[in-house]
Design an enzyme around this catalytic site. Structure first.
Site, PDB file in Angstrom:
ATOM      1  N   ASP A  80     -30.427  -8.067  17.976  1.00 12.72           N
ATOM      2  CA  ASP A  80     -31.814  -8.007  17.511  1.00 12.72           C
ATOM      3  C   ASP A  80     -32.461  -9.384  17.470  1.00 12.72           C
ATOM      4  O   ASP A  80     -33.572  -9.539  16.958  1.00 12.72           O
ATOM      5  CB  ASP A  80     -31.907  -7.318  16.146  1.00 12.72           C
ATOM      6  N   ASP A  99     -28.232 -12.458  19.568  1.00 11.65           N
ATOM      7  CA  ASP A  99     -27.509 -11.223  19.283  1.00 11.65           C
ATOM      8  C   ASP A  99     -28.432 -10.039  19.564  1.00 11.65           C
ATOM      9  O   ASP A  99     -29.537 -10.210  20.093  1.00 11.65           O
ATOM     10  CB  ASP A  99     -26.968 -11.194  17.847  1.00 11.65           C
ATOM     11  N   SER A 120     -27.950  -5.033  14.578  1.00 13.49           N
ATOM     12  CA  SER A 120     -27.730  -6.453  14.854  1.00 13.49           C
ATOM     13  C   SER A 120     -26.650  -6.676  15.904  1.00 13.49           C
ATOM     14  O   SER A 120     -26.778  -6.270  17.042  1.00 13.49           O
ATOM     15  CB  SER A 120     -27.402  -7.179  13.541  1.00 13.49           C
ATOM     16  N   ASP A 179     -32.057 -12.164  15.842  1.00  9.93           N
ATOM     17  CA  ASP A 179     -32.334 -12.951  14.644  1.00  9.93           C
ATOM     18  C   ASP A 179     -31.285 -14.029  14.412  1.00  9.93           C
ATOM     19  O   ASP A 179     -31.335 -14.753  13.417  1.00  9.93           O
ATOM     20  CB  ASP A 179     -32.471 -12.051  13.408  1.00  9.93           C
TER      21      ASP A 179
END
Length: 446
Positions: A243, A241, A100, A245
């Site tokens: 990834d 960010d 992340s 999400d």
């Protein structure tokens, strides 16, 4: 306490905690748990742009194929794309290789069930038990090994999915948008989606090299985005960010808008359109008290959960909510997605902006947040929050804040730190309370 899984999958230093050996075992264990029924079993695997993704991906492929599961490799895609494609491609399990917002040295393994939702605690414990078990007797026969192949149409499928979350009548024409993809998983799909919807797109953080994910870019480092919005006189900045999400917004004045304000924008819009399935939204204990008061003024409630978007989503599913999220920018809209989706959330904000005809600074400033201070205390081992002196200081701090504020102390689920957060109407009191608790925890952790 679980041995491997934290609040968002398994996460740690690549080749430290997240080793090829562990990834292999995770693939075998998860593959065995999700081999239900007599059909040919399959798993989809996506990743972000970290260098270690190659190593972990290969080890996971070995693990899944060794227990007889076919593997569909998606390459670098956002986490919500993995969740969506797990369902769309009728896979038994989905895997996202990502840490992340963490630096490139870290990595992680996030798992999704066949319904596209993150696994619950019970299933994760079942996988953990198998990771530490002797699995050599449960491997597939030579003739039953799985196959692996790479899927080429992934980006186009996700872009179309994201675009379909908006009515066909909505266009982004006339908007100058700066999008910061954090040199991460959305570096291709986010700019292209915005461009196809008609926006004038300026992209930063779209040159991943394996090492620069989240480095001075993205939702955890919005300074570069703020500067670009001001320099190019853009209408809005979008920060994802690593990834993709989570999302933060920067308005045309260069002010950062966090997840609490974004949830307020969507909640107000959906209430006006009678789209909320419950009279309120779901957020975590970290969301600002100002959000709760704003929603109350609209006749809406705020249900709070433990920190972690998975807990937000569990509460949403159990109680029938279709909107929730975190202050950090995880926004979950269950009408569209089964997890946080930074791009889809940004599109909803852009839709509200276009319909209103007002600048982003007006649309996205719903309330004045109460003074909120968060500090982290790093520790090596032990349980400093159980020390008598720490317990006493915490009780005294809560007493001082009274009904006009909140104090939240919790260990992080992703790194060895204790987070101390306080908020209230009196900034000086909030600062004093946080410093007192941090000092006590620091002494206990020394």
């Amino acid at each position: 306490m679980r041995k491997y899984f934290g609040t968002d999958g398994i996460r740690g230093r690549a080749n430290g905690i997240i080793t090829p050996e562990l990834a292999l075992k995770v693939g075998q264990a998860a593959g065995l748990v999700f081999q239900r029924g007599d059909h040919r079993h399959r798993v989809v695997i996506g990743k972000d742009t970290r260098l270690s993704g190659y190593m972990i991906e290969t080890a996971l492929v070995a693990g899944f194929t060794s227990v007889g599961m076919d593997v569909l490799l998606l390459g670098p895609v956002p986490t919500p794309a993995v969740a969506m494609l797990t369902r769309s491609m009728r896979a038994d399990i989905g895997v996202m290789i990502s840490a992340s917002h963490n630096p490139f040295e870290d990595n992680g393994i996030k798992l999704f069930g066949p319904d596209g939702f993150k696994l619950n605690d019970e299933v994760e414990r079942e996988i953990e038990a198998l990771i530490d078990a002797e699995l050599h007797k449960r491997l597939a026969a030579s003739s039953d090994l799985g196959r692996a192949k790479r899927i080429e149409s992934v980006h186009a499928r996700y872009i179309e999915f994201a675009k379909r979350t908006l009515p066909r009548s909505v266009t982004l024409e006339g908007l100058r948008v700066v999008v910061d993809c954090a040199n991460g998983a959305a570096y291709r799909v986010a700019p292209e989606t915005l461009w196809e919807l008609g926006a004038d797109v300026i992209s930063i953080g779209v040159e991943p090299d394996g090492f620069n994910i989240n480095k001075a870019v993205g939702s955890t480092a919005p300074t570069a985005l703020v500067e670009m919005v001001r320099e190019r006189r853009a209408d809005i900045g979008i920060a994802l960010d690593g990834d993709a999400d989570r999302v933060l917004i920067v308005d045309e004045k260069g002010h950062v808008v966090d997840g609490d304000q974004l949830m307020a924008v969507v909640a107000r819009s959906w209430k006006e359109d009678e789209r909320l399935t419950q009279p309120g939204i779901v957020a975590t204990i970290m969301s600002n008290l100002g959000l709760e008061r704003f929603l109350g003024g609209l006749g809406l409630g705020l249900a709070r959960t433990a920190v972690g978007d998975r807990y937000v989503l569990e509460h949403m599913r159990e109680h029938g909510y279709n909107l929730g999220g975190e202050q950090s920018g995880h926004i979950i809209m269950s009408d569209y997605t089964t997890t946080g989706d930074g791009l889809v959330a940004a599109l909803q904000i852009l839709s509200v902006v276009q319909r209103s005809g007002k600048p982003v600074s007006e649309v996205c400033h719903c309330f004045d947040p109460l003074p909120q201070i968060l500090k982290n205390v790093r520790y090596r081992s032990g349980e400093p929050l159980r020390h008598d002196a720490v317990v006493t200081v915490i009780e005294q701090a809560r007493g001082r804040l009274g009904q006009s504020g909140r104090l939240v102390i919790r260990p992080s689920g992703t790194e060895p730190v204790i987070r101390v957060m306080a908020e209230g109407d009196d900034r000086n009191l909030v600062a004093e309370v946080v410093d007192e608790v941090v000092e006590a925890v620091s002494k206990a952790a020394a």
